[in-house]
Design a protein around this motif. Structure first.
Motif, PDB file in Angstrom:
ATOM      1  N   VAL A 197       0.849  -1.186   0.000  1.00 58.59           N
ATOM      2  CA  VAL A 197       0.000   0.000   0.000  1.00 58.59           C
ATOM      3  C   VAL A 197       0.889   1.242   0.000  1.00 58.59           C
ATOM      4  CG1 VAL A 197      -1.734   1.307   1.288  1.00 58.59           C
ATOM      5  CG2 VAL A 197      -1.863  -1.190   1.216  1.00 58.59           C
ATOM      6  N   PRO A 198       0.721   2.156  -0.962  1.00 55.41           N
ATOM      7  CA  PRO A 198       1.548   3.369  -0.975  1.00 55.41           C
ATOM      8  C   PRO A 198       1.225   4.281   0.205  1.00 55.41           C
ATOM      9  CG  PRO A 198      -0.161   3.489  -2.643  1.00 55.41           C
ATOM     10  CD  PRO A 198      -0.208   2.092  -2.094  1.00 55.41           C
ATOM     11  N   VAL A 199       2.260   4.954   0.709  1.00 56.86           N
ATOM     12  CA  VAL A 199       2.136   5.801   1.889  1.00 56.86           C
ATOM     13  C   VAL A 199       2.520   7.232   1.544  1.00 56.86           C
ATOM     14  CG1 VAL A 199       3.010   6.247   4.220  1.00 56.86           C
ATOM     15  CG2 VAL A 199       2.605   3.893   3.471  1.00 56.86           C
ATOM     16  N   VAL A 200       1.722   8.177   2.052  1.00 63.70           N
ATOM     17  CA  VAL A 200       2.032   9.601   1.964  1.00 63.70           C
ATOM     18  C   VAL A 200       2.570  10.058   3.311  1.00 63.70           C
ATOM     19  CG1 VAL A 200       1.144  11.908   1.477  1.00 63.70           C
ATOM     20  CG2 VAL A 200       0.153   9.915   0.308  1.00 63.70           C
ATOM     21  N   TRP A 201       3.742  10.647   3.325  1.00 61.37           N
ATOM     22  CA  TRP A 201       4.393  11.174   4.539  1.00 61.37           C
ATOM     23  C   TRP A 201       4.047  12.661   4.615  1.00 61.37           C
ATOM     24  CZ3 TRP A 201       8.096   8.636   7.801  1.00 61.37           C
ATOM     25  CH2 TRP A 201       8.841   9.456   8.635  1.00 61.37           C
ATOM     26  N   ALA A 202       3.283  13.075   5.622  1.00 62.64           N
ATOM     27  CA  ALA A 202       2.719  14.426   5.608  1.00 62.64           C
ATOM     28  C   ALA A 202       3.025  15.185   6.899  1.00 62.64           C
ATOM     29  CB  ALA A 202       1.208  14.355   5.400  1.00 62.64           C
ATOM     30  N   THR A 203       2.962  16.485   6.804  1.00 60.75           N
ATOM     31  CA  THR A 203       3.015  17.461   7.900  1.00 60.75           C
ATOM     32  C   THR A 203       4.440  17.901   8.239  1.00 60.75           C
ATOM     33  OG1 THR A 203       1.037  16.441   8.860  1.00 60.75           O
ATOM     34  CG2 THR A 203       2.165  18.099  10.173  1.00 60.75           C
ATOM     35  N   GLN A 204       4.688  19.180   8.032  1.00 63.71           N
ATOM     36  CA  GLN A 204       5.880  19.903   8.483  1.00 63.71           C
ATOM     37  C   GLN A 204       7.177  19.397   7.863  1.00 63.71           C
ATOM     38  OE1 GLN A 204       5.478  19.734  12.827  1.00 63.71           O
ATOM     39  NE2 GLN A 204       4.717  21.831  12.817  1.00 63.71           N
ATOM     40  N   VAL A 205       7.128  18.818   6.673  1.00 63.37           N
ATOM     41  CA  VAL A 205       8.358  18.405   6.006  1.00 63.37           C
ATOM     42  C   VAL A 205       9.088  19.659   5.508  1.00 63.37           C
ATOM     43  CG1 VAL A 205       9.350  17.078   4.112  1.00 63.37           C
ATOM     44  CG2 VAL A 205       7.356  16.196   5.350  1.00 63.37           C
ATOM     45  N   LEU A 206      10.296  19.871   6.018  1.00 60.13           N
ATOM     46  CA  LEU A 206      11.111  21.042   5.673  1.00 60.13           C
ATOM     47  C   LEU A 206      10.329  22.349   5.850  1.00 60.13           C
ATOM     48  CD1 LEU A 206      13.016  19.729   2.517  1.00 60.13           C
ATOM     49  CD2 LEU A 206      13.886  19.932   4.849  1.00 60.13           C
ATOM     50  N   GLU A 207       9.541  22.408   6.904  1.00 60.13           N
ATOM     51  CA  GLU A 207       8.650  23.557   7.095  1.00 60.13           C
ATOM     52  C   GLU A 207       9.417  24.848   7.369  1.00 60.13           C
ATOM     53  OE1 GLU A 207       5.576  24.433  10.526  1.00 60.13           O
ATOM     54  OE2 GLU A 207       4.624  23.307   8.924  1.00 60.13           O
ATOM     55  N   ASN A 208      10.482  24.767   8.158  1.00 62.67           N
ATOM     56  CA  ASN A 208      11.244  25.985   8.437  1.00 62.67           C
ATOM     57  C   ASN A 208      11.912  26.519   7.171  1.00 62.67           C
ATOM     58  OD1 ASN A 208      11.884  27.573  10.960  1.00 62.67           O
ATOM     59  ND2 ASN A 208      13.942  27.401  10.088  1.00 62.67           N
ATOM     60  N   LEU A 209      12.419  25.624   6.330  1.00 58.61           N
ATOM     61  CA  LEU A 209      12.964  26.033   5.039  1.00 58.61           C
ATOM     62  C   LEU A 209      11.872  26.672   4.188  1.00 58.61           C
ATOM     63  CD1 LEU A 209      15.117  26.114   2.824  1.00 58.61           C
ATOM     64  CD2 LEU A 209      14.577  23.724   2.299  1.00 58.61           C
ATOM     65  N   GLN A 210      10.685  26.102   4.207  1.00 57.58           N
ATOM     66  CA  GLN A 210       9.584  26.645   3.417  1.00 57.58           C
ATOM     67  C   GLN A 210       9.195  28.047   3.883  1.00 57.58           C
ATOM     68  OE1 GLN A 210       7.840  26.918   0.661  1.00 57.58           O
ATOM     69  NE2 GLN A 210       6.764  24.955   0.689  1.00 57.58           N
ATOM     70  N   LYS A 211       9.206  28.278   5.181  1.00 56.23           N
ATOM     71  CA  LYS A 211       8.760  29.567   5.712  1.00 56.23           C
ATOM     72  C   LYS A 211       9.847  30.637   5.722  1.00 56.23           C
ATOM     73  CE  LYS A 211       5.051  27.827   8.709  1.00 56.23           C
ATOM     74  NZ  LYS A 211       4.566  27.705  10.103  1.00 56.23           N
ATOM     75  N   SER A 212      11.080  30.223   6.063  1.00 56.09           N
ATOM     76  CA  SER A 212      12.122  31.226   6.284  1.00 56.09           C
ATOM     77  C   SER A 212      13.272  31.169   5.296  1.00 56.09           C
ATOM     78  CB  SER A 212      12.691  31.065   7.704  1.00 56.09           C
ATOM     79  OG  SER A 212      13.435  29.861   7.812  1.00 56.09           O
ATOM     80  N   GLY A 213      13.368  30.079   4.542  1.00 56.34           N
ATOM     81  CA  GLY A 213      14.488  29.923   3.621  1.00 56.34           C
ATOM     82  C   GLY A 213      15.689  29.238   4.228  1.00 56.34           C
ATOM     83  N   MET A 214      15.619  28.854   5.510  1.00 56.73           N
ATOM     84  CA  MET A 214      16.724  28.194   6.194  1.00 56.73           C
ATOM     85  C   MET A 214      16.200  26.977   6.948  1.00 56.73           C
ATOM     86  SD  MET A 214      19.943  28.130   6.884  1.00 56.73           S
ATOM     87  CE  MET A 214      21.042  27.336   8.076  1.00 56.73           C
ATOM     88  N   PRO A 215      16.683  25.763   6.639  1.00 53.95           N
ATOM     89  CA  PRO A 215      16.169  24.579   7.340  1.00 53.95           C
ATOM     90  C   PRO A 215      16.823  24.403   8.703  1.00 53.95           C
ATOM     91  CG  PRO A 215      17.831  23.912   5.770  1.00 53.95           C
ATOM     92  CD  PRO A 215      17.663  25.406   5.601  1.00 53.95           C
ATOM     93  N   THR A 216      16.140  23.675   9.576  1.00 59.91           N
ATOM     94  CA  THR A 216      16.763  23.238  10.824  1.00 59.91           C
ATOM     95  C   THR A 216      17.446  21.908  10.586  1.00 59.91           C
ATOM     96  OG1 THR A 216      14.812  22.016  11.585  1.00 59.91           O
ATOM     97  CG2 THR A 216      14.938  24.352  12.151  1.00 59.91           C
ATOM     98  N   ARG A 217      18.385  21.557  11.480  1.00 59.82           N
ATOM     99  CA  ARG A 217      19.098  20.283  11.328  1.00 59.82           C
ATOM    100  C   ARG A 217      18.147  19.104  11.470  1.00 59.82           C
ATOM    101  NH1 ARG A 217      21.563  25.164  11.600  1.00 59.82           N
ATOM    102  NH2 ARG A 217      23.841  25.025  11.671  1.00 59.82           N
ATOM    103  N   SER A 218      17.223  19.206  12.415  1.00 60.01           N
ATOM    104  CA  SER A 218      16.328  18.084  12.679  1.00 60.01           C
ATOM    105  C   SER A 218      15.385  17.828  11.500  1.00 60.01           C
ATOM    106  CB  SER A 218      15.514  18.334  13.951  1.00 60.01           C
ATOM    107  OG  SER A 218      14.771  19.533  13.850  1.00 60.01           O
ATOM    108  N   GLU A 219      14.940  18.883  10.804  1.00 59.14           N
ATOM    109  CA  GLU A 219      14.016  18.643   9.703  1.00 59.14           C
ATOM    110  C   GLU A 219      14.732  18.077   8.481  1.00 59.14           C
ATOM    111  OE1 GLU A 219      12.029  22.307   9.045  1.00 59.14           O
ATOM    112  OE2 GLU A 219      13.519  23.126   7.683  1.00 59.14           O
ATOM    113  N   ILE A 220      16.034  18.274   8.361  1.00 57.15           N
ATOM    114  CA  ILE A 220      16.788  17.608   7.300  1.00 57.15           C
ATOM    115  C   ILE A 220      16.796  16.099   7.552  1.00 57.15           C
ATOM    116  CG2 ILE A 220      19.079  17.280   6.306  1.00 57.15           C
ATOM    117  CD1 ILE A 220      17.755  19.815   5.356  1.00 57.15           C
ATOM    118  N   THR A 221      17.006  15.698   8.815  1.00 51.43           N
ATOM    119  CA  THR A 221      16.956  14.278   9.166  1.00 51.43           C
ATOM    120  C   THR A 221      15.566  13.710   8.927  1.00 51.43           C
ATOM    121  OG1 THR A 221      18.647  14.637  10.857  1.00 51.43           O
ATOM    122  CG2 THR A 221      17.363  12.611  11.006  1.00 51.43           C
ATOM    123  N   ASP A 222      14.547  14.464   9.288  1.00 47.98           N
ATOM    124  CA  ASP A 222      13.173  14.036   9.075  1.00 47.98           C
ATOM    125  C   ASP A 222      12.885  13.852   7.592  1.00 47.98           C
ATOM    126  OD1 ASP A 222      10.302  13.714  10.059  1.00 47.98           O
ATOM    127  OD2 ASP A 222      10.079  15.417   8.704  1.00 47.98           O
TER     128      ASP A 222
END
Length: 290
Positions: A209-234
Motif C-alpha cells: 500500500v503506498p504511503v504519503v508522509w505528511a506534515t511539516q516536512v522542511l517547514e522551516n525552510l519553506q517559511k524562512s528559507g533556512m532549514p533546521t538540522r532536525s528537519e533535514i533528518t526528518d
C-alpha cells in the motif's frame, strides 16, 4: 470567533484564560472567547477534565465546565511566542469519544463535485472499516469513474484499526494511506509518533500500500528559507514513503530541490523499508482483540 481584543480573526490568550466551545453565539458576554466547532454533536461528547488541543497542539487546556450546549476550556499551555488563538485552526480532543461520523453532511454535499473533477481524494479522520464502506457506498451513487482514496491515519482508532482499514481498502483498489502527523501526534502523544509512523510504514510495505508522509516536512525552510538540522533528518526519513507532502510557503522551489537531493543521497543507502523488522504492536494488538 468572539472575544475582546480580537484582531482579524485572532485573539490573544495566555495560561489561565478560559475559552468557550459552543454550537451557538448566544448567552455570551463580549469579553468571552468563543470557538465554534464545524460539526454539530462535538460539545455533547466532552466531559470534565478531558484535554483539548488547538492548532496542532500549540495551545492546550482541559474542560473545566460543561453546560447546556457549551463547555469551558481552561488554558494550561500556550507554546507559540505571540499567544494568538487564530480562527480556522484545528481542534483535537484526544480523551473524548466523539460521536460525529467521519463522513459528514458537508462531505456528502461535496461528493458530486469531487467525483466529477478529482483523481484522488483524502479521507480525514477515518476510524473503522464501516467508515470506508460508507464512503464507497456514497461514491457508488455518483456516475462516472470514481477517484482513488487516501485514508488519513490521524487518530488512535485509525492506528488500532489499520490492518482492518487496509483489508477493507483492498476491496476497491487502488488506495493509499497518509501518515497525517499533525493531528496524529496530538492525538496519540508526540512521544509515540516516531514509533507509530515506523509501524505504519512497515505494515503498508507488507501490504503493498503506498504511503504519503505528511506534515511539516522542511517547514522551516519553506517559511524562512533556512532549514533546521532536525528537519533535514526528518526529510531523510520521508524517503521511506512513496509520496511526501509539503506545505505552502514562500520557498517552495528550494524545498523541492533540497528534498530531491536529500532523497537521492539517502535512498542509495537502503532499499525502501528493508530493516530488521521487530514485533509490530499495531498488528499484535489488532489480532489479540476479543
Amino acid at each position: 470567533m468572539l472575544g475582546k481584543g480580537q484582531k482579524r480573526g485572532k485573539v490573544k490568550v495566555k495560561v489561565g484564560d478560559r475559552v468557550w466551545l459552543s454550537e451557538s453565539t448566544s448567552s455570551f458576554d463580549s469579553e468571552d472567547i468563543v470557538l465554534h466547532p464545524n460539526e454539530m454533536g462535538i460539545i455533547a461528547s466532552l466531559e470534565l477534565g478531558q484535554r483539548v488541543f488547538i492548532d496542532d497542539g500549540e495551545i492546550g487546556g482541559r474542560v473545566s465546565a460543561t453546560l447546556q450546549g457549551k463547555v469551558a476550556v481552561s488554558i494550561e499551555r500556550v507554546s507559540s511566542k505571540k499567544g494568538w488563538l487564530k480562527e480556522g485552526k484545528g481542534i483535537n480532543f484526544p480523551d473524548s469519544r466523539l460521536t460525529i461520523p467521519s463522513l459528514t453532511d458537508f462531505d456528502l454535499r461535496c461528493l458530486p463535485f469531487v467525483c466529477k473533477h478529482a483523481h484522488t481524494v483524502g479521507y480525514s479522520f477515518v476510524r473503522t472499516p464501516q467508515d470506508i464502506r460508507r464512503l464507497r457506498d456514497a461514491m457508488q451513487t455518483q456516475g462516472g469513474p470514481k477517484p482513488s482514496v487516501v485514508y488519513k491515519i490521524e487518530t488512535p482508532d485509525s492506528v488500532a484499526n489499520l490492518p482492518a482499514l487496509i483489508l477493507e481498502g483492498m476491496k476497491t483498489p487502488p488506495f493509499g494511506v497518509m501518515i497525517a502527523r499533525g493531528d496524529l501526534a496530538v492525538e496519540i502523544g508526540f512521544e509515540r509518533l516516531g514509533e507509530i509512523q515506523e509501524e505504519i510504514l512497515w505494515i503498508c510495505e507488507a501490504a503493498h500500500v503506498p504511503v504519503v508522509w505528511a506534515t511539516q516536512v522542511l517547514e522551516n525552510l519553506q517559511k524562512s528559507g533556512m532549514p533546521t538540522r532536525s528537519e533535514i533528518t526528518d526529510a531523510g526519513q520521508a524517503a521511506l514513503a512513496e509520496c511526501v507532502m509539503i506545505n505552502k510557503g514562500a520557498h517552495t522551489i528550494p524545498v523541492l530541490r533540497s528534498l530531491k537531493e536529500i532523497m537521492e543521497r539517502t535512498s542509495g543507502r537502503r532499499t525502501k523499508k528493508k530493516f530488521t523488522l521487530g514485533p509490530l504492536h499495531i498488528a499484535r494488538d489488532f489480532f489479540q482483540r476479543d
